[in-house]
Design a protein around this motif. Sequence first.
Motif, short mmCIF file in Angstrom:
data_model
loop_
_atom_site.label_atom_id
_atom_site.label_comp_id
_atom_site.label_asym_id
_atom_site.label_seq_id
_atom_site.Cartn_x
_atom_site.Cartn_y
_atom_site.Cartn_z
N PHE A 1 48.07 72.43 -62.00
CA PHE A 1 47.89 71.43 -60.92
C PHE A 1 48.32 70.06 -61.40
CE2 PHE A 1 44.56 74.61 -60.43
CZ PHE A 1 44.71 74.98 -59.11
N GLU A 2 48.84 69.26 -60.47
CA GLU A 2 49.07 67.85 -60.76
C GLU A 2 47.88 67.07 -60.21
OE1 GLU A 2 52.91 66.34 -59.82
OE2 GLU A 2 53.91 68.16 -60.48
N MET A 3 47.24 66.31 -61.06
CA MET A 3 45.97 65.66 -60.69
C MET A 3 46.07 64.14 -60.85
SD MET A 3 43.94 68.37 -60.26
CE MET A 3 42.20 68.29 -60.68
N ILE A 4 45.32 63.43 -60.02
CA ILE A 4 45.13 62.00 -60.26
C ILE A 4 44.03 61.91 -61.31
CG2 ILE A 4 44.83 59.77 -59.12
CD1 ILE A 4 44.64 61.28 -56.50
N PRO A 5 44.29 61.25 -62.44
CA PRO A 5 43.32 61.33 -63.54
C PRO A 5 42.02 60.57 -63.32
CG PRO A 5 45.15 59.89 -64.13
CD PRO A 5 45.50 60.50 -62.80
N ARG B 1 51.45 50.63 -58.97
CA ARG B 1 50.68 51.83 -59.32
C ARG B 1 49.22 51.43 -59.51
NH1 ARG B 1 51.39 57.01 -61.15
NH2 ARG B 1 49.75 57.76 -62.51
N ARG B 2 48.34 52.10 -58.80
CA ARG B 2 46.92 51.79 -58.89
C ARG B 2 46.22 52.86 -59.72
NH1 ARG B 2 44.89 52.58 -53.58
NH2 ARG B 2 46.96 53.09 -52.80
N GLN B 3 45.48 52.46 -60.75
CA GLN B 3 44.62 53.44 -61.41
C GLN B 3 43.49 52.74 -62.14
OE1 GLN B 3 47.25 55.97 -63.61
NE2 GLN B 3 47.88 54.42 -65.05
N ASN B 4 42.38 53.45 -62.20
CA ASN B 4 41.17 52.92 -62.83
C ASN B 4 41.11 53.48 -64.26
OD1 ASN B 4 38.50 52.74 -63.80
ND2 ASN B 4 37.72 52.52 -61.71
N TYR B 5 41.42 52.63 -65.25
CA TYR B 5 41.56 53.13 -66.62
C TYR B 5 40.24 53.61 -67.21
CZ TYR B 5 46.32 51.46 -66.48
OH TYR B 5 47.64 51.28 -66.14
N ALA B 6 39.16 52.93 -66.88
CA ALA B 6 37.87 53.36 -67.44
C ALA B 6 37.51 54.75 -66.94
CB ALA B 6 36.77 52.35 -67.06
N ARG B 7 37.71 54.96 -65.65
CA ARG B 7 37.37 56.27 -65.09
C ARG B 7 38.33 57.36 -65.61
NH1 ARG B 7 37.18 55.99 -58.99
NH2 ARG B 7 36.08 54.04 -59.29
N LEU B 8 39.57 56.96 -65.73
CA LEU B 8 40.58 57.91 -66.26
C LEU B 8 40.17 58.38 -67.66
CD1 LEU B 8 44.34 56.87 -66.29
CD2 LEU B 8 43.25 57.62 -68.36
N GLU B 9 39.80 57.43 -68.51
CA GLU B 9 39.42 57.80 -69.88
C GLU B 9 38.16 58.65 -69.89
OE1 GLU B 9 41.32 54.77 -72.97
OE2 GLU B 9 39.60 53.91 -71.92
N GLU B 10 37.23 58.30 -69.05
CA GLU B 10 35.99 59.07 -69.00
C GLU B 10 36.27 60.51 -68.54
OE1 GLU B 10 32.40 60.75 -68.13
OE2 GLU B 10 33.44 60.03 -66.34
N ASN B 11 37.14 60.64 -67.56
CA ASN B 11 37.48 61.98 -67.06
C ASN B 11 38.20 62.82 -68.12
OD1 ASN B 11 36.35 61.63 -64.54
ND2 ASN B 11 38.23 60.86 -63.61
N LEU B 12 39.14 62.20 -68.83
CA LEU B 12 39.84 62.96 -69.86
C LEU B 12 38.89 63.36 -70.99
CD1 LEU B 12 43.41 61.35 -70.17
CD2 LEU B 12 42.66 63.32 -68.87
N HIS B 13 38.00 62.46 -71.37
CA HIS B 13 36.97 62.81 -72.37
C HIS B 13 36.16 64.00 -71.89
CE1 HIS B 13 37.27 59.92 -75.54
NE2 HIS B 13 37.17 58.88 -74.74
N ARG C 1 46.59 54.98 -77.49
CA ARG C 1 45.36 55.15 -76.69
C ARG C 1 45.31 56.56 -76.10
NH1 ARG C 1 44.01 50.57 -72.17
NH2 ARG C 1 42.23 51.60 -71.16
N LEU C 2 46.47 57.04 -75.67
CA LEU C 2 46.50 58.37 -75.08
C LEU C 2 46.29 59.45 -76.16
CD1 LEU C 2 46.85 60.15 -72.63
CD2 LEU C 2 49.33 59.95 -72.86
N VAL C 3 46.88 59.28 -77.32
CA VAL C 3 46.67 60.26 -78.40
C VAL C 3 45.18 60.37 -78.72
CG1 VAL C 3 47.09 60.76 -80.85
CG2 VAL C 3 48.99 60.01 -79.40
N ALA C 4 44.50 59.23 -78.69
CA ALA C 4 43.06 59.23 -79.00
C ALA C 4 42.26 60.01 -77.96
CB ALA C 4 42.54 57.79 -79.08
N LEU C 5 42.82 60.15 -76.77
CA LEU C 5 42.11 60.93 -75.73
C LEU C 5 42.36 62.43 -75.88
CD1 LEU C 5 42.87 58.56 -72.72
CD2 LEU C 5 40.63 59.00 -73.73
#
Length: 534
Positions: free
Chosen positions: A243-247, A285-297, A329-333
């Motif tokens: 699936f392609e997801m909004i992170p 491009r709109r995205q919420n970085y805090a939520r994105l990181e929390e979701n990937l974690h 930052r992405l590698v750390a996730l």
Amino acid sequence: MADIVLAALNAKYIHPAFGLRYLKANLGDLRDRTVLLEFDLNRRPVDIVEAILEHRPRIVGIGVYIWNATLATEVVQLLKTLRPALKVVLGGPEVSYETEQQPIAQCADHVICGEADLAFPRLARHLLEGQSPPHVLSAPLPALHEVALPYEEYTDEDLTHRILYVEASRGCPFSCEFCLSSLDIPVRTFPLQPFLAALQRLMDRGARHFKFVDRTFNLNLAVARAILEFLLHRHREGRFYHFEMIPDRLPHELREIIRQFPPGTLQFEVGIQTFNPEVAARISRRQNYARLEENLHWLREHTGVHIHADLIAGLPGESVESFAAGFDRLVALRPHEIQFGILKRLRGTPIVRHDAEWGMIYNPLPPYEILENRLIDFPTMQRLRRFSRYWDLVANSGHFLETAPLLWAPNRSPFYSFLEWSDWLFARARRTDAIALPRLAEWLFEYLTRVRTHDPHEVAATLARDFARGGHRDLPPSIRAYVCGPSPAAAAPGTAPPNTRRQALHSSRARSHSPASPARTTVSEPGTDKGDHA
Ligand code: SF4
């Protein structure tokens, strides 16, 4: 004999033509007078034309995408040279914008811009009746409940050997300026029950590998939830769903379902593209970085989802330093794969509004990648392009799961460490494709022990584990010698490895770069299964 030939020029055998299957499914009584022929990019244009003309068609329909535009142009030119009376009809994203400027469009009889599911059958009927429709037709957006689903067009061979594309919706509500889907407003959803029934039928026939091409699968929570529940309740070992997801959108109700899937059965492709908020705002491009990181974690900690995350280099106003910070930052996730994309100027996308201010210079030929901009000159962009290829070979391939992180251990920047390795490797290899796995392992060993002065025994043992995990038996003798344990003195960092004969290189056929078949023994140019950034 067939009145209509639909000719698909696919990036690889494993990627079936989804769009042309829609056309065939919607041809009504003309469907039985139609054949779908599929070719991959390795076929010669003249051989493709021969195969098409064997059917003695009156109409040939070709889908034109960023990955096949060059080949398609040659095929159309040959067709019209050999059979001037044959009606050649083009469609697809590549010819839907800036249409009249394109040589392929000038050569063809008709071009359908936009979604052609219903427009092509109408045009084909008019042509067979002897009418003279206009050269360029703009297809009105079809109501999806009127579009026949294409899934019965998948053959048993498709089900067994290829990725099955499916879609529950079309369009994207966002407006990222580099992306074709940003032009695709509004988002429309296929009627859910017929879609699920079609999925059930595919499963009953033995389908295992589904790729949802919805641009933002988790946009409509009710639909996403219904589909995931449907798949979960029918799940069988060996099935795989992409699936392609909004992170930054993963609410509790989706999490509860996602965590129940067995490890390795779901793959999420999450587009991040940039971690620089100014650059993101510049390209709308709109995205919420805090939520994105929390979701990937959360996904990494609580699920077995395979995460494939996308970043793009070359965006207007993004320097190498900014991109490097985002990459680290992405590698750390800890996503399982990072797709390091180079910005493309896709026809019709509004990213061109930044060209003057940011000195954006793109390759005029497909796939229209950026060559340089005000912040990244051409030589540096070339280094990044090689980084991207080598990242695929070393990190994304899964061949060096334990070895790759040694490149940035301990506590170095993954981006700058990998860039140094990439520069070193290119100086050695002078190429970025068709490097055999044992050869790559030898170079990794040499670089890690001589340049980065890691302990040769540790590096060799790590490489041996990676080879064993991947089922590869061809660890080069020069590395195996250290696993067997020569004296520590002989193996001191910086000393030459034993003078063992290098294992002969081989070039077996590259396998598909998909989680279902992750092992590649020879690595070719990355596949281009997507014509746009998402
Ligand atoms: S990049 Fe993704 S979110 Fe943005 S417009 Fe394209 S599909 Fe939509």
